[in-house]
Write an enzyme that holds these catalytic residues in place. Structure first.
Site, PDB file in Angstrom:
ATOM      1  N   GLY A 216      22.969  12.290  -1.362  1.00  0.00           N
ATOM      2  CA  GLY A 216      21.983  13.151  -0.712  1.00  0.00           C
ATOM      3  C   GLY A 216      21.035  13.764  -1.734  1.00  0.00           C
TER       4      GLY A 216
ATOM      5  N   GLU B  69       9.596  20.066   2.260  1.00  0.00           N
ATOM      6  CA  GLU B  69      10.838  19.348   1.931  1.00  0.00           C
ATOM      7  C   GLU B  69      11.554  20.049   0.764  1.00  0.00           C
ATOM      8  OE1 GLU B  69      10.036  15.296   0.953  1.00  0.00           O
ATOM      9  OE2 GLU B  69      12.147  14.683   1.053  1.00  0.00           O
TER      10      GLU B  69
ATOM     11  N   TYR C 275      11.546  15.624  -7.294  1.00  0.00           N
ATOM     12  CA  TYR C 275      12.598  15.517  -6.281  1.00  0.00           C
ATOM     13  C   TYR C 275      14.013  15.518  -6.885  1.00  0.00           C
ATOM     14  CZ  TYR C 275      14.329  11.655  -3.083  1.00  0.00           C
ATOM     15  OH  TYR C 275      14.979  10.788  -2.274  1.00  0.00           O
ATOM     16  N   TRP C 276      14.756  16.556  -6.582  1.00  0.00           N
ATOM     17  CA  TRP C 276      16.154  16.779  -6.991  1.00  0.00           C
ATOM     18  C   TRP C 276      16.347  17.013  -8.493  1.00  0.00           C
ATOM     19  CZ3 TRP C 276      18.732  18.471  -3.175  1.00  0.00           C
ATOM     20  CH2 TRP C 276      18.641  17.902  -1.904  1.00  0.00           C
TER      21      TRP C 276
ATOM     22  N   TYR D 287       9.749  10.070   6.820  1.00  0.00           N
ATOM     23  CA  TYR D 287      11.105   9.588   7.161  1.00  0.00           C
ATOM     24  C   TYR D 287      11.207   9.401   8.676  1.00  0.00           C
ATOM     25  CZ  TYR D 287      11.917  11.695   2.537  1.00  0.00           C
ATOM     26  OH  TYR D 287      11.858  12.056   1.204  1.00  0.00           O
TER      27      TYR D 287
ATOM     28  N   ASP E 220      20.781  14.835   7.445  1.00  0.00           N
ATOM     29  CA  ASP E 220      19.689  15.580   8.083  1.00  0.00           C
ATOM     30  C   ASP E 220      20.076  15.914   9.522  1.00  0.00           C
ATOM     31  OD1 ASP E 220      18.563  13.728   5.991  1.00  0.00           O
ATOM     32  OD2 ASP E 220      16.745  14.870   6.406  1.00  0.00           O
TER      33      ASP E 220
ATOM     34  N   ASP F 197      19.431  12.354  -4.315  1.00  0.00           N
ATOM     35  CA  ASP F 197      19.205  10.995  -4.781  1.00  0.00           C
ATOM     36  C   ASP F 197      18.762  10.854  -6.229  1.00  0.00           C
ATOM     37  OD1 ASP F 197      19.354  11.215  -2.070  1.00  0.00           O
ATOM     38  OD2 ASP F 197      17.673   9.900  -1.630  1.00  0.00           O
TER      39      ASP F 197
ATOM     40  N   ARG G  59       8.072  12.428  -6.816  1.00  0.00           N
ATOM     41  CA  ARG G  59       9.029  11.414  -6.330  1.00  0.00           C
ATOM     42  C   ARG G  59       9.708  10.731  -7.528  1.00  0.00           C
ATOM     43  NH1 ARG G  59      11.027  11.132  -1.423  1.00  0.00           N
ATOM     44  NH2 ARG G  59      11.396   8.932  -1.823  1.00  0.00           N
TER      45      ARG G  59
HETATM   46  C1  9WN Z   1      16.692   8.264   0.957  1.00  0.00           C
HETATM   47  C2  9WN Z   1      15.757  12.253   4.513  1.00  0.00           C
HETATM   48  C3  9WN Z   1      16.335  11.964   3.138  1.00  0.00           C
HETATM   49  C4  9WN Z   1      17.415  12.989   2.735  1.00  0.00           C
HETATM   50  C5  9WN Z   1      17.838  12.838   1.280  1.00  0.00           C
HETATM   51  C6  9WN Z   1      16.578  12.892   0.413  1.00  0.00           C
HETATM   52  C7  9WN Z   1      15.588  11.822   0.848  1.00  0.00           C
HETATM   53  C8  9WN Z   1      15.618   9.328   1.104  1.00  0.00           C
HETATM   54  C9  9WN Z   1      14.368   8.908   0.370  1.00  0.00           C
HETATM   55  O1  9WN Z   1      15.251  11.988   2.210  1.00  0.00           O
HETATM   56  O2  9WN Z   1      16.181  10.556   0.612  1.00  0.00           O
HETATM   57  O3  9WN Z   1      17.837   8.643   1.706  1.00  0.00           O
HETATM   58  O4  9WN Z   1      13.707   7.978   0.822  1.00  0.00           O
HETATM   59  O5  9WN Z   1      14.027   9.510  -0.649  1.00  0.00           O
HETATM   60  O6  9WN Z   1      16.904  12.758  -0.929  1.00  0.00           O
HETATM   61  O7  9WN Z   1      18.748  13.848   0.916  1.00  0.00           O
HETATM   62  O8  9WN Z   1      18.541  12.840   3.554  1.00  0.00           O
HETATM   63  O9  9WN Z   1      15.333  13.573   4.583  1.00  0.00           O
END
Ligand code: 9WN
Length: 438
Positions: A167, A400, A356-357, A28, A35, A169, A203
């Site tokens: 957040g 993460e 993820y989530w 990211y 964040d 996702d 993912r």
């Molecule tokens: C899309 C950056 C972000 C967090 C989110 C998390 C993840 C992004 C992605 O990463 O999302 O926003 O590409 O998966 O789900 O909560 O802000 O850390």
């Protein structure tokens, strides 16, 4: 081995660009909204000037409407390093958007709480008061945007129009809405960049990702217009997002007092959100908070961490508070695994310990839950969460997210908010930092 405190400090320093903290350098490489707020809470413990810079730089990306975008793109990074990038969102052509490219969606409004924590870390300095004075009108306009433009259901709550806005996702909360309204919908061509560094089983699936792209491009193509119900295929009132907004208004009330201004409008706004939260998002059959599909009024069926975060609301009835705590302590969450709090209930058919989530424990939602439990006087729960969070990081590093069953680290590593919030956990709970090995 380095001490945990110093190891966390190293992660934040490594991800610091001079004006902001990247969530993780590889996965990211830009500035993300919530964040940034979490990261500033950690920076406040180390270097309050960096916490101030972090939040100020984020709000430089604010739109004239008050919208604070989910991502502020870093101009020094290859625009194709992350998808969807600036070419996808095309925000610089939108009236009222800043010249710096951003995304067009939002994330949960943790910023007022972060601004207050930043101020309180250094309350005597002029710089701190100047910071608060400068940020306050921006926070007001951000909350104003959410309360006015995002009350799409006209019930007093801010709706999200994309799963990324939650957040959380890839939470199973959105499956029903995505499946029904997007199905096999055609997306424009794209290449997923999120699988470059991470195991695909951690993912979102390709089908979920396609739905995200369909929704985001549709929102973009309507010029990021909010109010019209029929413009949207996804409109959800989410309990976590709205509980955080309620808390943010209460933090603004405190900020207003510190600045000698009137706190009452913020308290009234928080009250209004409380009322809407308990009338629209409390499932009285399941005895928990749920997300509401605004199109149909249907409440989500899967218990998730979002069912618990409204514990942040100080006006919950005694009965609601007890039900939330019962669920939090149950086998579905804290009582059912070594490393709580799982993002999805452990016994739910939607639970997936890796993805993820959909099951993993995150330090960000743990921190929110710990904040809520502390405020609600649920000290035992707060202690369980703080201890599990510190132990996870101590065993598996600043990941993460984590497997709630065996504590294994998942997703990116050297992850900023995990480091930042670890600092806050260590500082607030008084764990001696020289004995916690990292
Ligand atoms: C899309 C950056 C972000 C967090 C989110 C998390 C993840 C992004 C992605 O990463 O999302 O926003 O590409 O998966 O789900 O909560 O802000 O850390």
């Amino acid at each position: 081995m380095k001490h945990l405190w110093h190891a966390a400090e190293d992660v934040l320093n490594a991800n610091w660009t001079g004006g902001a903290t990247l969530p993780s350098r590889r996965q990211y490489p830009h500035q993300w909204s919530w964040d940034s707020a979490f990261n500033s809470i950690g920076w406040a413990r180390l270097a309050p000037d960096r916490a101030r810079t972090e939040l100020r730089s984020l709000f430089e990306g604010q739109w004239a409407s008050g919208r604070v975008p989910q991502i502020i793109f870093n101009p020094d990074v290859d625009p194709h390093a992350y998808f969807p990038g600036p070419d996808f969102w095309r925000t610089t052509t939108i009236a009222g958007a800043p010249p710096t490219p951003t995304s067009g969606i939002v994330q949960p409004p943790i910023h007022a709480r972060a601004a207050l924590a930043t101020y309180l870390a250094d309350p005597q300095s002029d710089a701190s008061m100047d910071f608060l004075r400068a940020l306050y009108p921006r926070l007001r306009s951000w909350h104003g945007y959410l309360r006015q433009h995002r009350d799409i259901g006209a019930g007093g709550l801010a709706a999200i129009v994309h799963p990324w806005e939650s957040g959380l996702d890839n939470s199973p909360l959105w499956d029903h809405v995505l499946g029904k309204r997007i199905g096999d919908g055609q997306a424009e061509d794209y290449i997923r960049r999120d699988l470059t560094h991470i195991d695909t089983s951690h993912r979102p699936t390709d089908a979920d990702y396609r739905a995200y792209v369909v929704l985001a491009s549709h929102y973009r193509d309507t010029g990021y217009r909010d109010e019209k119900l029929n413009d949207h295929r996804f409109i959800v009132e989410d309990p976590l997002f709205n509980a955080v907004l309620l808390d943010a208004e209460l933090c603004c009330a405190r900020i207003a007092e510190l600045l000698g201004q009137d706190p009452r409008p913020h308290r009234a706004a928080a009250r209004g959100i409380h009322h809407a939260l308990v009338t629209r998002l409390w499932d009285s059959e399941a005895n928990r908070f749920a997300a509401r599909d605004v199109r149909t009024g249907a409440l989500s069926q899967t218990p998730t961490i979002g069912s618990l975060i409204p514990l942040l609301d100080p006006w919950l009835t005694q009965q609601m508070r007890e039900q939330v705590l019962r669920l939090a302590y149950s086998e579905e969450f804290a009582g059912g695994c070594e490393y709580p709090m799982p993002s999805t209930a452990l016994r739910s058919p939607d639970f997936d310990r890796y993805r993820y989530w959909r099951g993993p424990t995150w330090i960000s939602t743990n921190w929110l839950m710990w904040t809520a439990a502390t405020a609600a006087g649920a000290d035992e729960l707060a202690g369980i969460i703080a201890r599990a969070s510190i132990e996870l990081v101590d065993r598996a590093g600043f990941r993460e997210y984590y497997d709630p069953l065996d504590g294994a680290g998942l997703g990116s590593d050297l992850f900023s908010w995990t480091a930042a919030l670890t600092l806050d956990f260590l500082a607030s709970t008084g764990v001696p930092t020289d004995t916690a090995a990292g």
